[in-house]
Design an enzyme around this catalytic site. Structure first.
Site, PDB file in Angstrom:
ATOM      1  N   ASP A 157      69.235  22.672  51.393  1.00 34.81           N
ATOM      2  CA  ASP A 157      70.227  23.171  50.189  1.00 34.81           C
ATOM      3  C   ASP A 157      69.042  24.131  48.683  1.00 34.81           C
ATOM      4  O   ASP A 157      68.171  23.414  47.947  1.00 34.81           O
ATOM      5  CB  ASP A 157      70.585  22.189  49.447  1.00 34.81           C
ATOM      6  CG  ASP A 157      71.226  21.974  48.539  1.00 34.81           C
ATOM      7  OD1 ASP A 157      72.016  23.133  47.930  1.00 34.81           O
ATOM      8  OD2 ASP A 157      71.562  20.719  47.274  1.00 34.81           O
TER       9      ASP A 157
ATOM     10  N   HIS B  40      65.069  24.023  43.495  1.00 35.45           N
ATOM     11  CA  HIS B  40      66.684  24.953  43.176  1.00 35.45           C
ATOM     12  C   HIS B  40      67.404  24.600  42.291  1.00 35.45           C
ATOM     13  O   HIS B  40      67.936  25.017  41.880  1.00 35.45           O
ATOM     14  CB  HIS B  40      67.028  24.701  44.895  1.00 35.45           C
ATOM     15  CG  HIS B  40      67.713  23.014  44.748  1.00 35.45           C
ATOM     16  ND1 HIS B  40      67.426  22.272  45.110  1.00 35.45           N
ATOM     17  CD2 HIS B  40      69.135  23.081  44.855  1.00 35.45           C
ATOM     18  CE1 HIS B  40      68.408  21.225  45.342  1.00 35.45           C
ATOM     19  NE2 HIS B  40      69.338  21.747  45.141  1.00 35.45           N
TER      20      HIS B  40
END
Length: 690
Positions: free
Chosen positions: A25, A230
């Site tokens: 991800d 992230h």
């Protein structure tokens, strides 16, 4: 790479034996990742995030991914398009039906459990999976691990297709701009740690009594890498995380400044200028000579400008300013209130609103700004995405473009020329937000700088600045990690217009044969070039998950640079580095050298980007270089340091003894393919302790 490898080994030595990069991800994948993986001993890659793309469906699930240098890794996207499936029959059927590479491979991954936030599989999921292990109508299921799975793929990969270049996620484009203070902290702290490592390495080479700050640097790097998770550096995090991240950046700035000062004192010697002597030292951490205007504080509270020439990766003692062959001139046009600035390289005309109405490259007499248009046009957009505020900006926001036209104070001259010319103006964005900008032109500088301050108090708005150029090309070039790539300036296909908002690092360039123009920046990542309009994204104002995102005061710099020839020959890459890595000044002067250079590289295509002490040897420096032009190059790495031996190594600092490097009086000869990242270990003859 070294930091993560050492961390994993400290937790579990067996983890470091893995050959997979498992990254389920993150919001898109740089075209240099394959080379960085291969340089770290990794040949396999797994993710699933591209299944989130809003416009186009990626054509493969199992394929070879090839980077801009030609490095390839075996890549797998689980066809179920998720990393947290629950062991349902319909998920297995979707995995089977969805697989775009059936007939090329016979295996695919099925990732189950509570993956987003952790927790793993439940007993119910495990029971379901056991019952479905060998069931008619369903694919065969085998509990496995990444090593066994990729080994199965490797047995049957002769027919796999290859994807070359970036893996661009057609969603979450807003994260290139959201939380501007985090973006600025990331860029500045990367620069700080770069400089601390280099100056500490130079100090180590000259003074064996200097203690390279390995432990403190490791702590700072880990803080910076933590913020590159992230949902932090993209700005898609909650308010408390933003507060923590900004604190970590401030810790890096504070400690980094202390480490930098300690290294400078050791390198130069602890002898400060006394009496009426106005000498000072200027130090350059980049691998080319620089001639620039610097500013120093005046004891009376003002500033003193000086034009200095500093060697590559070294320092010079400045006694007095150099005199440029062409001073900056600034003239005001009484008839229309415009201002003309010129430095012998470029000539710019500004209207009272701070718009660039003309920008000429004097040697070629080539106009840069498109006719009937003007550059430095601030524009604001309504920014209401379909799904997630902080993450997304939709293409339809472009339909709401509104130029900012409310002038608070027109252009006024604040520096009349000589070494520097500057003007200042301010504009109102709304009743709650305003822009103040200084436009600066320095002697011998090939670019025009825009020092910008914004008081930003908006909701669901997007601020950008536009430069319509008199240049035509179907592709524009953007800097990425250790290189650059091209993206289309047109929207011919759905793959093209899905890139209406893209990312870049320190520069982007639009060129045609013989001429081009670059847009540089010191802390921005979101950008675009559509047809002939170059756009830099400045600020957003999302309200979820952090309702205070980007509200407050912002300070940043961008610059516009016309150039003859291609951007490689025009010096765009070096200029963008110069903007991001300011020269350092010190009142301490060296008693041994008036001018000293530790390293230089013969070819301008090759950039020496990192110098650090080796992880496991105090007498070894690790240098990282990369080819930046996209060319095949043989060049010399020159050094004034006492080098005993030069050894190639990988990104984990593991020596490669299969290729010997000859050290001569001329230096070390190195060979590069396009965009090749090369690491070299230099064994030093350190000086005796004082």
């Amino acid at each position: 790479c070294v930091s993560s490898d050492n961390f994993l080994f400290s937790c579990s030595p067996s983890l470091c034996l893995t050959l997979q990069f498992w990254l389920p991800d993150t919001f898109g994948y740089s075209a240099q990742l394959p080379q960085l993986m291969c340089g770290s001993g990794i040949q396999r890659f797994l993710t699933q995030k591209l299944s989130w793309s809003l416009v186009n469906s990626f054509p493969h699930h199992t394929f070879f991914w090839e980077g801009i240098d030609g490095s390839r890794v075996l890549t797998h996207f689980p066809p179920g398009n998720s990393y947290e499936m629950k062991g349902q029959v319909e998920e297995l059927l979707k995995t089977l039906k969805n697989n775009k590479d059936k007939g090329r491979v016979n295996h695919s991954a099925y990732l189950f459990g509570f993956g987003d936030g952790g927790g793993g599989p439940t007993q119910k999921m495990l029971d379901r999976m056991k019952r479905m292990t060998d069931t008619d109508g369903l694919p065969r299921i085998q509990q496995s691990n990444p090593e066994l799975f990729f080994s199965s793929l490797e047995k049957d990969m002769k027919q796999l297709c290859t994807w070359i270049g970036e893996l661009f996620l057609e969603l979450h484009n807003g994260t290139y701009t959201t939380q501007a203070q985090i973006k600025k902290g990331n860029r500045e702290c990367e620069q700080i740690l770069h400089d601390v490592e280099i100056i500490s390495s130079l100090a180590l080479s000259q003074k064996s009594g200097f203690q390279y700050p390995s432990a403190r640097l490791q702590k700072l790097w880990r803080l910076l890498l933590l913020n590159q998770f992230h949902d932090v550096v993209p700005g898609s995090c909650i308010q408390s995380v933003v507060e923590d991240a900004l604190k970590y950046y401030e810790d890096i700035r504070t400690t980094g400044a202390l480490l930098l000062n300690e290294a400078l004192k050791s390198l130069l010697g602890e002898v400060s200028v006394m009496g009426t002597d106005k000498s000072f030292t200027v130090l350059n951490t980049l691998s080319w000579e620089r001639t620039e205007v610097i500013s120093r504080a005046d004891p009376a509270g003002g500033e003193i400008l000086a034009l200095v020439k500093v060697p590559s990766m070294g320092f010079t003692t400045v006694v007095e300013s150099l005199t440029p062959h062409h001073l900056v001139t600034v003239t005001s046009q009484a008839e229309d209130g415009s201002v003309i600035m010129e430095n012998g390289i470029i000539k710019v005309q500004l209207n009272p609103m701070g718009h660039v109405t003309s920008l000429q490259l004097l040697d070629s007499e080539r106009e840069t700004i498109s006719s009937d248009s003007h550059g430095n046009q601030f524009v604001i957009f309504d920014d209401i995405p379909l799904y997630w505020d902080a993450w997304d900006v939709m293409d339809y926001h472009l339909e709401t473009r509104k130029p900012i036209t409310t002038l608070l104070s027109p252009v006024e001259i604040i520096s009349t020329g000589g070494l520097r010319g500057a003007v200042k103006f301010s504009m109102r964005i709304s009743e709650k937000s305003l822009i103040t900008q200084e436009i600066v032109l320095d002697a011998l500088c090939p670019y025009l700088q825009f020092h910008t301050e914004v008081e930003w108090n908006e909701a669901h708005k997007f601020l950008k600045v536009e430069f319509p150029m008199r240049v035509r090309n179907m592709n524009a070039t953007y800097e990425i990690q250790f290189g650059h790539l091209q993206r289309p300036t047109h929207w011919n296909t759905s793959w093209d217009w899905a890139r209406f908002e893209v990312w870049g690092h320190k520069w982007m360039d639009l060129s045609e044969h013989g001429f081009g123009v670059a847009l540089l920046n010191n802390c921005k990542y979101g950008c675009s070039v559509h047809q002939n309009v170059m756009t830099l994204s400045l600020l957003r104002a999302p309200k979820m998950p952090d309702a205070t995102a980007d509200i407050g005061h912002h300070r940043f710099t961008y610059a516009v640079m016309p150039h003859a020839g291609c951007f490689q020959d025009g010096g765009v890459i070096q200029s963008a580095h110069n903007l991001n890595f300011p020269l350092h000044t010190s009142d301490t002067i060296s008693s041994q050298h008036k001018v000293w250079s530790a390293f230089s590289v013969q070819s301008p295509a090759v950039i020496l980007t990192t110098i650090k002490q080796a992880e496991d040897r105090s007498d070894v420096l690790v240098l990282r270089l990369y080819e930046s032009h996209g060319s095949t190059v043989d060049t010399w790495l020159c050094s004034s340091l006492p080098v005993k031996e030069a050894i190639l190594c990988n990104l984990l600092e593991e020596p490669d003894h299969s290729q010997s490097l000859l050290v001569t009086d001329a230096g070390v000869r190195l060979s590069f393919a396009p965009f090749h990242v090369l690491s070299v270990m230099l064994v030093l003859q350190l000086p005796d302790l004082d």
